[in-house]
Design a protein around this motif. Structure first.
Motif, short mmCIF file in Angstrom:
data_model
loop_
_atom_site.label_atom_id
_atom_site.label_comp_id
_atom_site.label_asym_id
_atom_site.label_seq_id
_atom_site.Cartn_x
_atom_site.Cartn_y
_atom_site.Cartn_z
N ALA A 166 40.79 19.41 -87.69
CA ALA A 166 42.12 19.72 -88.23
C ALA A 166 43.21 19.47 -87.21
O ALA A 166 44.34 19.07 -87.57
CB ALA A 166 42.15 21.18 -88.69
N ASP A 167 42.92 19.67 -85.91
CA ASP A 167 43.92 19.42 -84.87
C ASP A 167 44.29 17.94 -84.82
O ASP A 167 45.46 17.58 -84.69
CB ASP A 167 43.39 19.86 -83.51
N ILE A 168 43.27 17.07 -84.96
CA ILE A 168 43.53 15.64 -84.93
C ILE A 168 44.24 15.20 -86.21
O ILE A 168 45.20 14.42 -86.18
CB ILE A 168 42.21 14.86 -84.77
N ALA A 169 43.77 15.73 -87.36
CA ALA A 169 44.32 15.29 -88.65
C ALA A 169 45.79 15.66 -88.81
O ALA A 169 46.52 14.96 -89.51
CB ALA A 169 43.50 15.91 -89.79
N SER A 170 46.23 16.73 -88.16
CA SER A 170 47.62 17.19 -88.33
C SER A 170 48.53 16.77 -87.18
O SER A 170 49.67 17.23 -87.10
CB SER A 170 47.65 18.72 -88.46
N ALA A 171 48.04 15.92 -86.30
CA ALA A 171 48.81 15.60 -85.09
C ALA A 171 49.37 14.19 -85.12
O ALA A 171 49.34 13.48 -84.12
CB ALA A 171 47.92 15.77 -83.86
N ASN A 172 49.87 13.75 -86.27
CA ASN A 172 50.40 12.38 -86.34
C ASN A 172 51.58 12.21 -85.40
O ASN A 172 52.55 12.96 -85.43
CB ASN A 172 50.82 12.07 -87.78
N ARG A 173 51.46 11.21 -84.50
CA ARG A 173 52.50 10.88 -83.51
C ARG A 173 52.80 12.06 -82.60
O ARG A 173 53.94 12.30 -82.19
CB ARG A 173 53.77 10.39 -84.18
N GLN A 174 51.75 12.79 -82.27
CA GLN A 174 51.87 13.93 -81.38
C GLN A 174 50.73 13.91 -80.38
O GLN A 174 49.73 13.22 -80.55
CB GLN A 174 51.83 15.25 -82.16
N THR A 175 50.92 14.69 -79.31
CA THR A 175 49.87 14.87 -78.32
C THR A 175 49.13 16.15 -78.64
O THR A 175 49.75 17.20 -78.86
CB THR A 175 50.46 14.94 -76.90
N VAL A 176 47.81 16.06 -78.68
CA VAL A 176 47.00 17.22 -79.06
C VAL A 176 45.93 17.43 -78.00
O VAL A 176 45.42 16.48 -77.40
CB VAL A 176 46.36 17.01 -80.46
#
Length: 534
Positions: A231-241
């Protein structure tokens, strides 16, 4: 605190802000601008560019094989004829074998009858995912549900949940005669989109992760296809996670041919570490340099303010000198004009000479060309003054002058002698009514000269002499001896402690003023210019 001190402090603070904190802020802004540009190019732009290219490759692959599957299925192959007719079977096999070997992907093809039995294929047996499926389940069931549509799905190579998944693209044959499909190996797809800069994860319409490249994302012990996307990857569009032990920059793009999403995952842990190290180095440098810059700019500001203050003092001194130079005793002018009025009737020629002498003296007193003039020039106008006094006092005035010839080009303050002689004439009358005044100018060593003005008057008491000395020391010119105060003040303004003035009143009578001046000689260029002009 005076207003000037407050202004000075404001100027120092403004200078510190401009020349210390300004460059520091500029350096910090430049650092962050470089970091931003680096992040934009190496992270954001590279992720977008490489991900878009990978998405295009997948879309083109799916579109290409969908078109091939549709074309093959439209040939209306009859599985029963192909089983019994060897030549027909060979022709179909040759055609399909050519189709799957065009792009060297290792793609397999299978032609099944309506009972889901293999009629012909690139392999002798069907993959387990196509045989060990309950009735009404699996990709073939979806082929039956939509016989006119080409479908694309990922199928496991084996019943094991951790096995790789291959891409299946196919459709039903017309009239329900069977099924045709291509099977593209997962390794082939991985090679086609693999990048040295970042990793990819492909999610299907069920949220699974059937395809992944690189080692950044491993949700299940190195088998990304066994779990849904984090879920962290799926919701991190154009973001650093933050995921696991690392930091990743994530972007996503939906494929055009199928309802799948391709995620790019760029490891940025090392890059952010370098940014932090750069920021730490910059902060350390600023902590070391800021006190140095602060001290340097403060010293410069103080020096500049001191220079400005000195310039103001010089300007004030020059204004004071001009004021002192322009002073004449009013009674001298009044008496001279009164004498000229009488002389006009008695001796017009003498009156004319007095007017010429007075006009020359006045013109010289208001001329503001230079503070220092050659001794010979100042003596010329001093003689104009004495000429006027001679017309006033006649034979009573006795003037003597002793001047060393080598001092004619020495530089002295303008109108230096006139106030001294005026004071001597005013107070130097002897008991018999005569006015004896002398002017002596002589060298006093290699770098000084001495000026002595004496009179033979009645002199003064010791108390009066001390009063005048105190007045000269304090600079108070409110007494009757304005001329002496004028000279003392001008010498202090022009020379500081390099010049001196002393007064004496001998017991036998008379009054003596002695000046000690630095010896400055007129430049040879100016002497030559004056001689040439003459």
């Amino acid at each position: 605190m005076t207003p000037s001190d407050q202004t000075f402090q404001r100027d120092v603070k403004r200078t510190l802000l401009r020349y210390t904190f300004g460059p520091v802020l500029l350096l910090v802004a430049l650092f962050f601008a470089l970091v931003g540009a680096s992040w934009s190019y190496y992270v954001v732009m590279r992720s977008d560019e490489v991900r878009h290219l990978a998405a295009e490759v997948l879309d083109e692959t799916i579109a290409d094989y969908s078109a091939r599957a549709d074309l093959a299925a439209s040939q209306n192959y009859d599985p029963d004829i192909l089983r019994t007719n060897a030549s027909a079977r060979a022709a179909v096999f040759q055609y399909l074998y050519h189709e799957v070997n065009i792009d060297k992907r290792g793609t397999q093809f299978f032609l099944l009858d309506r009972k889901k039995q293999l009629v012909l294929g690139s392999e002798k047996a069907l993959p387990p995912a196509l045989t060990d499926v309950p009735e009404g389940w699996g990709v073939l069931a979806r082929f039956e549900a939509h016989p006119e549509t080409v479908h694309a799905e990922f199928l496991r190579r084996a019943a094991d949940e951790s096995s790789s998944q291959d891409l299946v693209i196919g459709r039903s044959l017309p009239h329900g005669n069977g099924y045709f499909l291509f099977l593209i190996p997962q390794e082939s797809l991985q090679r086609s989109i693999r990048s040295p800069y970042l990793d990819f994860v492909l999610t299907d319409s069920y949220g699974g992760t059937p395809l992944a490249t690189g080692s950044s994302y491993h949700p299940a012990a190195g088998h990304p296809q066994t779990e849904k996307l984090s879920a962290d990857i799926a919701s991190a569009n154009r973001q650093t996670v933050s995921y696991g032990k690392g930091l990743y920059f994530v972007t996503e793009e939906a494929l055009q041919e199928v309802p799948w999403t391709l995620y790019s995952i760029l490891p940025v842990t090392d890059l952010i570490g370098r940014y932090r190290l750069g920021a730490l180095i910059l902060a350390s440098l600023l902590l070391l340099l800021l006190p140095v810059l602060y001290h340097s700019v403060r010293q410069e500001s103080l020096a500049r303010a001191h220079a400005v203050k000195e310039e103001e003092q010089r300007a004030t001194a020059m204004a004071e000198i001009r004021r002192l130079e322009s002073q004449f005793q009013p009674h001298f002018l009044f008496n001279t004009l009164e004498n000229i009025r009488y002389m006009v009737c008695l001796d017009p020629q003498a009156a004319s000479r007095m007017l010429l002498a007075l006009s020359g003296l006045l013109r010289y007193s208001i001329r503001g060309t230079s503070r220092l003039v050659p001794l010979a020039e100042d003596l010329t106008y001093t003689h104009h003054y004495l000429e006027i006094q001679t017309y006033r006092f006649g034979q009573r005035l006795r003037y003597q002058e002793q001047i060393a010839d080598e001092l004619s080009h020495a530089l002295i303050p303008r109108l230096l002698f006139q106030p001294l002689l005026e004071n001597a004439i005013h107070y130097g009358e002897s008991a018999d009514g005569t006015l004896t005044v002398s002017l002596t100018i002589r060298p006093d060593g290699p770098n000084r000269l001495t000026v002595i003005v004496k009179d033979a008057g009645c002199g003064m008491s010791g108390e009066q002499l001390e009063e005048i000395r105190t007045m000269l020391q304090s600079g108070d010119d409110s007494s009757a001896h304005t001329g002496l105060c004028n000279i003392a003040r001008r010498l202090r303004l022009l020379y500081g402690k390099k010049a001196g003035m002393s007064i004496e009143a001998p017991p036998a009578g008379g009054f003596c003023v002695t000046l000690h001046l630095p010896f400055q000689e007129e430049s040879e260029e100016r002497i030559h210019a004056q001689n040439h002009h003459c």
